[in-house]
Design an enzyme around this catalytic site. Sequence first.
Site, PDB file in Angstrom:
ATOM      1  N   LEU A 141       0.788  -1.148   0.103  1.00  0.00           N
ATOM      2  CA  LEU A 141      -0.118  -0.020   0.057  1.00  0.00           C
ATOM      3  C   LEU A 141       0.869   1.182   0.041  1.00  0.00           C
ATOM      4  O   LEU A 141       2.094   1.261   0.677  1.00  0.00           O
ATOM      5  CB  LEU A 141      -0.806   0.084   1.234  1.00  0.00           C
ATOM      6  CG  LEU A 141      -2.127  -1.007   1.357  1.00  0.00           C
ATOM      7  CD1 LEU A 141      -2.852  -0.926   2.773  1.00  0.00           C
ATOM      8  CD2 LEU A 141      -3.020  -0.971   0.095  1.00  0.00           C
ATOM      9  N   ASP A 142       0.442   2.281  -0.551  1.00  0.00           N
ATOM     10  CA  ASP A 142       1.319   3.490  -0.668  1.00  0.00           C
ATOM     11  C   ASP A 142       1.367   4.088   0.820  1.00  0.00           C
ATOM     12  O   ASP A 142       0.691   3.823   1.614  1.00  0.00           O
ATOM     13  CB  ASP A 142       0.409   4.682  -1.392  1.00  0.00           C
ATOM     14  CG  ASP A 142       0.583   4.133  -3.080  1.00  0.00           C
ATOM     15  OD1 ASP A 142       1.328   3.277  -3.335  1.00  0.00           O
ATOM     16  OD2 ASP A 142      -0.264   4.789  -3.780  1.00  0.00           O
ATOM     17  N   VAL A 143       2.657   4.895   0.828  1.00  0.00           N
ATOM     18  CA  VAL A 143       2.669   5.363   2.221  1.00  0.00           C
ATOM     19  C   VAL A 143       1.444   6.375   2.518  1.00  0.00           C
ATOM     20  O   VAL A 143       1.149   6.375   3.972  1.00  0.00           O
ATOM     21  CB  VAL A 143       3.961   6.474   2.039  1.00  0.00           C
ATOM     22  CG1 VAL A 143       4.004   7.269   3.566  1.00  0.00           C
ATOM     23  CG2 VAL A 143       5.339   5.691   1.884  1.00  0.00           C
ATOM     24  N   THR A 145      -1.620   5.673   1.604  1.00  0.00           N
ATOM     25  CA  THR A 145      -3.115   5.071   1.809  1.00  0.00           C
ATOM     26  C   THR A 145      -2.651   4.355   2.662  1.00  0.00           C
ATOM     27  O   THR A 145      -1.984   3.482   3.271  1.00  0.00           O
ATOM     28  CB  THR A 145      -3.048   4.194   0.511  1.00  0.00           C
ATOM     29  OG1 THR A 145      -2.925   5.063  -0.679  1.00  0.00           O
ATOM     30  CG2 THR A 145      -4.369   3.717   0.330  1.00  0.00           C
TER      31      THR A 145
END
Length: 311
Positions: A141-143, A145
Amino acid sequence: MTQVDHRTLSVPDGLAGERVDAAMAQMFGLSRTRAADLIAQGQVQVDGHSVGKSDRVLPGSLLDVTFPATTNRLEVVPEVVEGIGIIHDDESIVVIDKPVGVAVHPSPGWSGPTVVGHLAGAGFRIATSGASERQGIVQRLDVGTSGVMVIAKSEHAYSLLKNAFRQRTVDKTYHALVQGHPDPHEGTIDAPIGRHPKADYKFAVMADGRPSVTHYETLEAHRFASLLEVHLETGRTHQIRVHLSALKHPCVGDVTYGADPTLGKRVGLERQWLHAVRLGFEHPDSGEHVEYESSYPDDLAHALAVIRDAH
């Protein structure tokens, strides 16, 4: 021998007027704390001049950041991270609730908290398969998100889950609050994604990009924004953000991908409104379908409440 990482990026229009530390967080995928530390160390310049963290940036300005060399930028440092929740834990897997501002694993441009560092610090034994800095990691998961994600604890689980993600048999469900009202209210975005030709921290719909498929449906339509349920068929970096931006309905607060910064400030967001709400897959041991959920964190819940109350 270590090398200093020096990067220069042009400030996008959507970040005009933002504080330097906030702009850095968006552009380089840093935490605000890490950005402020680099500014305090004199490692940041705007158009060749030193700045303070509360100084404002202008569109087109050149933001120069020097990341000091460390002994090993990819070393997993055991550190219990406040805010990471354990949703499920057994001999094969651990399912967590990842907060915003936490990376999944170490990378050259990130020195903040990580999921793998937290698990090590909290005494979890995870699979040793995969590169050393991301052992046991089968998804990311993105930082910026938040939400639910699974990590493999056994080698057997790692192999099966890695293959399940590759074969697209994992049900990945996100909720996204987007500007405006997508037309049609539900549909599929099938558009290849590649690295942005002019900004290496962004991605874009590109003819020569990797195949990317996103399904969405509208759950709520409000005056300024719509709440969507999104199902990912593929899992490209920034996929949901890029596809929704390409539809001209970026995630609220996602100034990197064209969101209105005024609306983001109005609802109190410092990141994109995007949350991984559900994850379903065959359990690697029992073979039974399991599903895990994560509720909205406080910042997203507040922003949605403001949108619902706007008339």
